[in-house]
Scaffold this active site. Sequence first.
Site, mmCIF file in Angstrom:
data_model
loop_
_atom_site.group_PDB
_atom_site.id
_atom_site.type_symbol
_atom_site.label_atom_id
_atom_site.label_comp_id
_atom_site.label_asym_id
_atom_site.label_seq_id
_atom_site.Cartn_x
_atom_site.Cartn_y
_atom_site.Cartn_z
ATOM 1 N N TYR A 118 -4.475 14.915 1.289
ATOM 2 C CA TYR A 118 -4.690 13.475 1.491
ATOM 3 C C TYR A 118 -6.187 13.224 1.613
ATOM 4 O O TYR A 118 -6.908 13.991 2.267
ATOM 5 C CB TYR A 118 -3.988 13.004 2.764
ATOM 6 C CG TYR A 118 -4.326 11.565 3.140
ATOM 7 C CD1 TYR A 118 -3.552 10.513 2.680
ATOM 8 C CD2 TYR A 118 -5.443 11.275 3.916
ATOM 9 C CE1 TYR A 118 -3.859 9.209 2.993
ATOM 10 C CE2 TYR A 118 -5.763 9.956 4.242
ATOM 11 C CZ TYR A 118 -4.978 8.930 3.783
ATOM 12 O OH TYR A 118 -5.294 7.636 4.081
ATOM 13 N N GLU A 206 -7.854 5.323 -1.264
ATOM 14 C CA GLU A 206 -6.859 6.232 -0.714
ATOM 15 C C GLU A 206 -6.253 7.017 -1.870
ATOM 16 O O GLU A 206 -5.631 6.430 -2.750
ATOM 17 C CB GLU A 206 -5.772 5.480 0.056
ATOM 18 C CG GLU A 206 -4.800 6.423 0.762
ATOM 19 C CD GLU A 206 -3.786 5.666 1.615
ATOM 20 O OE1 GLU A 206 -3.685 5.960 2.814
ATOM 21 O OE2 GLU A 206 -3.100 4.788 1.061
#
Length: 396
Positions: A118, A206
């Site tokens: 992530y 993101e």
Amino acid sequence: MNLHEYQGKEILASYGVRIQRGIVASSPIDAVSAAEKLNSETGTEWYVVKAQVHAGGRGKGGGVKLAKSLDDVSKLSSEIIGMQLITPQTNANGKKVNQVLIAEDVYYPGEFDTEEYYMSILLDRKLGINMLMYSPEGGMDIEYVAEHNPEKIFTEKIDPSVGLQDYQARRVAFNLNLTGIAIKEMVSFVKNLVKAYEGIDASLFEINPVLKTSDNKIMAVDAKVSLDDNALFRHKDLADLRDLREEDATEVKADQAGLNFVKLDGNVGCMVNGAGLAMATMDIIKMAGGNPANFLDVGGTADAERVEKAFRIILEDSNVKAILVNIFGGIVRCDRVAQGIVDAYRSIGEIPVPIIIRLQGTNAKEAKDLIDDSDLKVYSAIGLEDASNLVSELID
């Protein structure tokens, strides 16, 4: 302003960030053509069909499917295009899927295991600087990781005077337990990602997941990109990427009218001048037992035309049971606002919900007299407590 995954990836690629390649399609026929083109360019024989909507969690809602043949591409794209995709980040009605991204399969066999990470870049509001946040737990909700495994979330503060340093990019790779060529790949990936973020004046990047492939390449498999609206005047080309179909129709209409408006789920409409007063007004409504149906700042030029547009936008929400107008007359005189309210009310005609009006500041008394003498079905309040009590009475 939010971008679609395919748009975000195109921007990342222009800054040297390796991406999972794909082609956007608006019909099953276009999807098959996209898959054939990908096959000729990349050699991929499997394809990922990904719904393009402004919401995360698409896979959980059935908006991301693996196609193992061109027939699968046609079948899956026909199922996804046109569907109302419901994810944890949409309302109960979901969002209509107007197009899909046909992406190459990057989970191919090789010498090394694939790994998912992530990564995001956003503003650390406490420190007032940008921050790179990353975790080896890719593919999962970062909120879940933060709650259950907070030790697996790492951050790098980006000093605006010098930018992200090489040692920080290397530390990212080390914290993700990378070795060999994957370290060099990750360093390049991170540095280019930060350049892209700063170069387009983004407010959020993101990437979930960032993938280490079986041949140790590092690439963005997804891309959630939000742009800072206040900087769009510097990026005319990016402003053209706005997809109004993905936005609330009422909010789009308000924006075109020059009103700062955000739709909420409550039952009391708000019309206020000033963002701070709008927040306080929503608190008042909550204290009175109601729920704000919107945030609406009419600004400092609350003339009849502007007030009428604001009323009409609020009244489009069938959940609204009352409207609270809370204006402080500083730059704009209260009596001018009051006249605007009277003119707007008469122009609209019968308004089906009660209106509570509180005007304070310059010429507040004249404004109250004007409202009281108008014979309109409105309720006048002087103090915040008066307004709160009226809201409570009228929504019961």
